[in-house]
Design an enzyme around this catalytic site. Sequence first.
Site, PDB file in Angstrom:
ATOM      1  N   CYS A  52      49.196  61.493  54.869  1.00 25.00           N
ATOM      2  CA  CYS A  52      49.151  60.701  53.636  1.00 25.00           C
ATOM      3  C   CYS A  52      50.391  60.926  52.781  1.00 25.00           C
ATOM      4  O   CYS A  52      51.140  61.882  52.980  1.00 25.00           O
ATOM      5  CB  CYS A  52      47.936  61.085  52.793  1.00 25.00           C
ATOM      6  SG  CYS A  52      46.339  60.912  53.593  1.00 25.00           S
ATOM      7  N   ARG A  59      40.171  62.223  48.797  1.00 21.45           N
ATOM      8  CA  ARG A  59      39.717  63.525  48.337  1.00 21.45           C
ATOM      9  C   ARG A  59      40.704  64.619  48.738  1.00 21.45           C
ATOM     10  O   ARG A  59      41.231  64.610  49.849  1.00 21.45           O
ATOM     11  CB  ARG A  59      38.345  63.834  48.954  1.00 21.45           C
ATOM     12  CG  ARG A  59      37.721  65.133  48.487  1.00 21.45           C
ATOM     13  CD  ARG A  59      36.391  65.345  49.175  1.00 21.45           C
ATOM     14  NE  ARG A  59      35.732  66.562  48.722  1.00 21.45           N
ATOM     15  CZ  ARG A  59      34.579  67.010  49.196  1.00 21.45           C
ATOM     16  NH1 ARG A  59      33.962  66.341  50.142  1.00 21.45           N
ATOM     17  NH2 ARG A  59      34.046  68.113  48.732  1.00 21.45           N
ATOM     18  N   CYS A  83      47.300  57.165  57.102  1.00 26.96           N
ATOM     19  CA  CYS A  83      46.129  56.910  56.264  1.00 26.96           C
ATOM     20  C   CYS A  83      46.047  55.418  55.960  1.00 26.96           C
ATOM     21  O   CYS A  83      47.062  54.772  55.646  1.00 26.96           O
ATOM     22  CB  CYS A  83      46.255  57.700  54.961  1.00 26.96           C
ATOM     23  SG  CYS A  83      45.001  57.305  53.722  1.00 26.96           S
TER      24      CYS A  83
END
Length: 366
Positions: A52, A59, A83
Amino acid sequence: MKNTSQLASAPTLSIPAGGEVRIDAESAWKQLVARDPAARFFYAVATTGVYCRVGCASRRPAAANVRFFASAEAARAAGFRACKRCRPDAAPGSPMDAVRRHLEAHSDRAVPLAELGRIAGLSPFTVQRLFKKELGVSPLGYQRALRSGRLRSQLKQGGSVTEAIYEVGFGSSSRAYEGAQLGMTPARFAQGGRGEHIGYATAKTDFGWVIVGATARGLCWLALASTQGEAEASLREEFPLATVTQDASLAGMVAAAVDSVLGATRNESRAQAAQRQLPLDLRGTAFQLRVWQALREIPRGETRTYSQLAREMGIPKSTRAVARACALNRVSLVVPCHRVVGVSGSLTGYRWGVERKRQMLAAESR
């Protein structure tokens, strides 16, 4: 800067850097915790296989599972996939990438769609539609998730609750309570649930021991375990500083939850009514709450694949994000994540054990 051997031996981080660039683990982790929009590296999570951008609204992972990379190419070369939420593989010049970066850089204030339209060179309506299509949430939902992540991080680091609330962009403590989806007031969250009272009840069922935990607002925890001790420990681990006491009056919640699965062998109408009437105090991001609501709408006796569920929610490109939200469900049975299976019909993983998932689906198919 620490040398490679020092980094590798650190108890909380694994950090092979991409290419020839060295990344300082401690600095990188601090930037990740703060969701620093100025960070130019990428992070990957070993348990999900996903990499990411630092500002991703997903989260925050456990530090022990994080690896840092200087480029998206290095992360992919190490076997990680991009992601679907923050799209770290998107071309830097793409309109939605520019919108995402603008939201991350200005998460401390409200950003109107008209402003995002100017950034992307598109109409506000088109920005809203494309952003939700690509990332699975609206620009407002994405920004709220960023604020929520920053607020959680700052509260856990200590300091003034009031300063943290206003620094991340919430206009008041009530706004922070509603927008951050903490499940309790920001002050209590900062104290690990201190001051929050949670009653609980346990019972042995067809699926092992079940424990329900409830605040004054409703059911906040429903877990399955092999023993009563394990069940009670799961609640205390989730809310370590809350006041947790046994409450026999909650036994009805256990029965209602089990009835939502065993309804056909007991009383179907009772099961349906019980599932609708159980008050819930769910704790999650706006996206997670949306997924959990979609799970509750899957009829008893039916299943969905993760991709089917994503399509029904109108976010077909967010299958992995939907799967992650399902895995984080804290209220089993009532929010029936066991009704989601792999694309081939395989049971895949289940937080409470695949064999229990098999038993539940078998009970619901009778």
